[in-house]
Design a protein around this motif. Sequence first.
Motif, PDB file in Angstrom:
ATOM      1  N   LEU A 134     142.383 -15.058 -83.572  1.00 13.03           N
ATOM      2  CA  LEU A 134     142.408 -13.845 -84.232  1.00 13.03           C
ATOM      3  C   LEU A 134     143.719 -13.198 -84.080  1.00 13.03           C
ATOM      4  O   LEU A 134     143.872 -12.276 -84.342  1.00 13.03           O
ATOM      5  N   ASP A 135     144.776 -13.975 -83.338  1.00 12.24           N
ATOM      6  CA  ASP A 135     146.019 -13.425 -83.099  1.00 12.24           C
ATOM      7  C   ASP A 135     147.142 -13.977 -84.102  1.00 12.24           C
ATOM      8  O   ASP A 135     148.146 -14.349 -83.926  1.00 12.24           O
ATOM      9  N   GLU A 136     146.809 -13.661 -85.515  1.00 11.19           N
ATOM     10  CA  GLU A 136     147.857 -14.324 -86.459  1.00 11.19           C
ATOM     11  C   GLU A 136     147.575 -13.442 -87.582  1.00 11.19           C
ATOM     12  O   GLU A 136     146.631 -12.345 -87.824  1.00 11.19           O
ATOM     13  N   PRO A 137     148.547 -13.363 -88.506  1.00  9.54           N
ATOM     14  CA  PRO A 137     148.509 -12.504 -89.700  1.00  9.54           C
ATOM     15  C   PRO A 137     147.087 -12.596 -90.683  1.00  9.54           C
ATOM     16  O   PRO A 137     146.863 -13.497 -90.597  1.00  9.54           O
TER      17      PRO A 137
ATOM     18  N   GLN B  66     132.952  -9.966 -79.264  1.00 11.88           N
ATOM     19  CA  GLN B  66     132.764  -8.668 -78.738  1.00 11.88           C
ATOM     20  C   GLN B  66     131.410  -8.694 -78.129  1.00 11.88           C
ATOM     21  O   GLN B  66     131.035  -8.051 -77.018  1.00 11.88           O
TER      22      GLN B  66
ATOM     23  N   TRP C 229     138.503 -11.512 -67.196  1.00 11.35           N
ATOM     24  CA  TRP C 229     138.240 -10.167 -67.593  1.00 11.35           C
ATOM     25  C   TRP C 229     137.031  -9.489 -67.313  1.00 11.35           C
ATOM     26  O   TRP C 229     136.851  -8.374 -67.300  1.00 11.35           O
TER      27      TRP C 229
ATOM     28  N   GLY D 183     144.187  -8.939 -80.443  1.00 13.89           N
ATOM     29  CA  GLY D 183     144.106  -9.692 -81.803  1.00 13.89           C
ATOM     30  C   GLY D 183     143.371  -8.707 -82.901  1.00 13.89           C
ATOM     31  O   GLY D 183     142.532  -7.598 -82.390  1.00 13.89           O
ATOM     32  N   ALA D 184     143.189  -9.427 -83.907  1.00 11.39           N
ATOM     33  CA  ALA D 184     142.229  -8.671 -84.893  1.00 11.39           C
ATOM     34  C   ALA D 184     140.966  -8.499 -84.715  1.00 11.39           C
ATOM     35  O   ALA D 184     140.244  -9.312 -83.898  1.00 11.39           O
ATOM     36  N   HIS D 185     140.017  -7.654 -84.833  1.00 13.98           N
ATOM     37  CA  HIS D 185     138.717  -7.560 -84.769  1.00 13.98           C
ATOM     38  C   HIS D 185     138.187  -7.559 -83.228  1.00 13.98           C
ATOM     39  O   HIS D 185     137.341  -8.381 -83.012  1.00 13.98           O
ATOM     40  N   ASN D 186     139.222  -7.046 -82.416  1.00 15.10           N
ATOM     41  CA  ASN D 186     138.845  -6.991 -80.908  1.00 15.10           C
ATOM     42  C   ASN D 186     138.294  -5.818 -80.617  1.00 15.10           C
ATOM     43  O   ASN D 186     138.181  -5.549 -79.165  1.00 15.10           O
ATOM     44  N   GLY D 187     138.243  -4.600 -81.475  1.00 12.65           N
ATOM     45  CA  GLY D 187     137.789  -3.619 -80.847  1.00 12.65           C
ATOM     46  C   GLY D 187     138.346  -2.498 -80.478  1.00 12.65           C
ATOM     47  O   GLY D 187     138.365  -1.609 -79.686  1.00 12.65           O
TER      48      GLY D 187
ATOM     49  N   ASP E  16     148.222  -8.001 -82.578  1.00 15.56           N
ATOM     50  CA  ASP E  16     149.058  -9.147 -82.206  1.00 15.56           C
ATOM     51  C   ASP E  16     148.780 -10.244 -83.215  1.00 15.56           C
ATOM     52  O   ASP E  16     147.734 -10.856 -83.458  1.00 15.56           O
ATOM     53  N   ILE E  17     149.801 -10.434 -84.040  1.00 18.17           N
ATOM     54  CA  ILE E  17     149.817 -11.499 -85.202  1.00 18.17           C
ATOM     55  C   ILE E  17     150.569 -12.734 -85.014  1.00 18.17           C
ATOM     56  O   ILE E  17     150.984 -13.444 -85.692  1.00 18.17           O
ATOM     57  N   GLY E  18     151.197 -12.827 -83.614  1.00 19.44           N
ATOM     58  CA  GLY E  18     151.992 -13.696 -83.467  1.00 19.44           C
ATOM     59  C   GLY E  18     152.023 -14.854 -82.696  1.00 19.44           C
ATOM     60  O   GLY E  18     152.619 -15.964 -82.273  1.00 19.44           O
ATOM     61  N   ARG E  19     150.425 -15.091 -82.634  1.00 25.03           N
ATOM     62  CA  ARG E  19     149.912 -16.313 -81.807  1.00 25.03           C
ATOM     63  C   ARG E  19     149.431 -17.567 -82.654  1.00 25.03           C
ATOM     64  O   ARG E  19     148.844 -18.508 -82.301  1.00 25.03           O
ATOM     65  N   GLY E  20     149.635 -17.265 -84.227  1.00 25.20           N
ATOM     66  CA  GLY E  20     148.958 -18.489 -84.892  1.00 25.20           C
ATOM     67  C   GLY E  20     150.121 -19.417 -85.423  1.00 25.20           C
ATOM     68  O   GLY E  20     151.164 -19.533 -84.737  1.00 25.20           O
TER      69      GLY E  20
ATOM     70  N   ARG F  35     155.735 -11.446 -89.550  1.00 20.89           N
ATOM     71  CA  ARG F  35     155.125 -11.637 -87.872  1.00 20.89           C
ATOM     72  C   ARG F  35     156.410 -11.611 -87.083  1.00 20.89           C
ATOM     73  O   ARG F  35     156.224 -10.837 -86.039  1.00 20.89           O
TER      74      ARG F  35
ATOM     75  N   ARG G 297     146.100  -3.946 -73.003  1.00 18.34           N
ATOM     76  CA  ARG G 297     145.610  -4.787 -73.881  1.00 18.34           C
ATOM     77  C   ARG G 297     144.171  -4.805 -74.176  1.00 18.34           C
ATOM     78  O   ARG G 297     143.308  -4.558 -73.025  1.00 18.34           O
ATOM     79  N   ILE G 298     143.622  -4.893 -75.361  1.00 15.03           N
ATOM     80  CA  ILE G 298     142.271  -5.018 -75.538  1.00 15.03           C
ATOM     81  C   ILE G 298     141.728  -6.653 -75.849  1.00 15.03           C
ATOM     82  O   ILE G 298     142.516  -6.951 -76.821  1.00 15.03           O
ATOM     83  N   TRP G 299     140.688  -6.684 -75.265  1.00 16.06           N
ATOM     84  CA  TRP G 299     140.329  -8.195 -75.593  1.00 16.06           C
ATOM     85  C   TRP G 299     138.560  -8.152 -75.872  1.00 16.06           C
ATOM     86  O   TRP G 299     137.942  -7.589 -74.767  1.00 16.06           O
ATOM     87  N   TYR G 300     138.192  -8.018 -76.936  1.00 19.87           N
ATOM     88  CA  TYR G 300     136.881  -8.010 -77.216  1.00 19.87           C
ATOM     89  C   TYR G 300     135.933  -6.823 -76.552  1.00 19.87           C
ATOM     90  O   TYR G 300     135.064  -6.858 -76.011  1.00 19.87           O
TER      91      TYR G 300
END
Lengths: 193, 130
Positions: free
Chosen positions: A145-148, A167, A187, B7-11, B85-89, B101, B120-123
């Motif tokens: 989930l870390d991409e555009p 989550q 975590w 990341g996206a959708h991580n809350g 964060d959109i830089g890891r794909g 990006r 940093r938020i992770w889920y």
Amino acid sequence: MVRGRLVFISGGVRSGKTAFAENWLCAHAAGRRVYVATGRPIDREMRERIRHHRQDRAARPESWETIERPADFSGILPMIREGDGLLIDCITTWLANEMYEGIESGLPCHRRQGCLEEKVEALLCALSEMTGKASAVVVVSNEVLDEPLPATADIRAYSEMLGHIHQRLVSMADLAYEMDAGIPLRWKPENGK
Amino acid sequence: MHVYIGGAHNGKREYVRTALADEKVQWVEAGDLSRLPKPESGRVVLAGLEAYLSSNHRDEESALKDVFRFIEAADQDRLVVIVTDIGRGIVPADPHSRWLRDTCGRLNQRLFREAGRVTRIWYGLAKELK
């Protein structure tokens, strides 16, 4: 009997998450080691991938039982014995399999109202029931989930649902690890052993 | 400034919303806007910059200038910025996505440098990075 621990492990592709999960399970599970494989041998690449994972497990000093289960984890429950250590690999593949369930009828699950939501609740419920019998349940997933923002609606729906599942899993889990280049970052819980 | 990344959708939004539940907040969801408003004097949350930059900018310099005009006008002690964060794909095939990006990556570097706190938020879980 004490409830088994639920462990969530997530990481990038080839980050060593399966190896870490296997080692964790060997150190902590009481009974049989059971590998729940979700991959479907649909093409040559997938068959190669499955063969690779099998070889890796065969090369390990301890023995593993393998259950092939691409979807519907509630079906695993009767196969579990008291004290088993379960490794479920992985949620990303499971979700893709469930999303396209029923595609041969022309209407895959993710296009049916409420279908995927039901499957997610069934997944969480099955995992919770597994911890009632197993000594540990380790759930592996991918960091994707870390991409555009993905371009197609299908992949967007997939990403959103995967984030939601992660989550929920992290919130349920006793332990949660993020793997980065073979190094686990814990975590949950944040402190203590 | 307090920056949240994940990341996206991580809350991330949910986490910030809960943390600021008792406060009156000017919540700027930039992804829906064609230009950034003026920040108010109290608590301000700025989110959705990736979509905002993607639809309103083509040039990195003007993009960063636009965002930092907003940031510098806000009360630094009460400003929260949420970034994805959109830089890891995999490197995107489409040139505009590649530009986005890179621009977001450099925006984040500068935000982290200037922020008093980075989380940093992770889920749904949080870790302090700074």
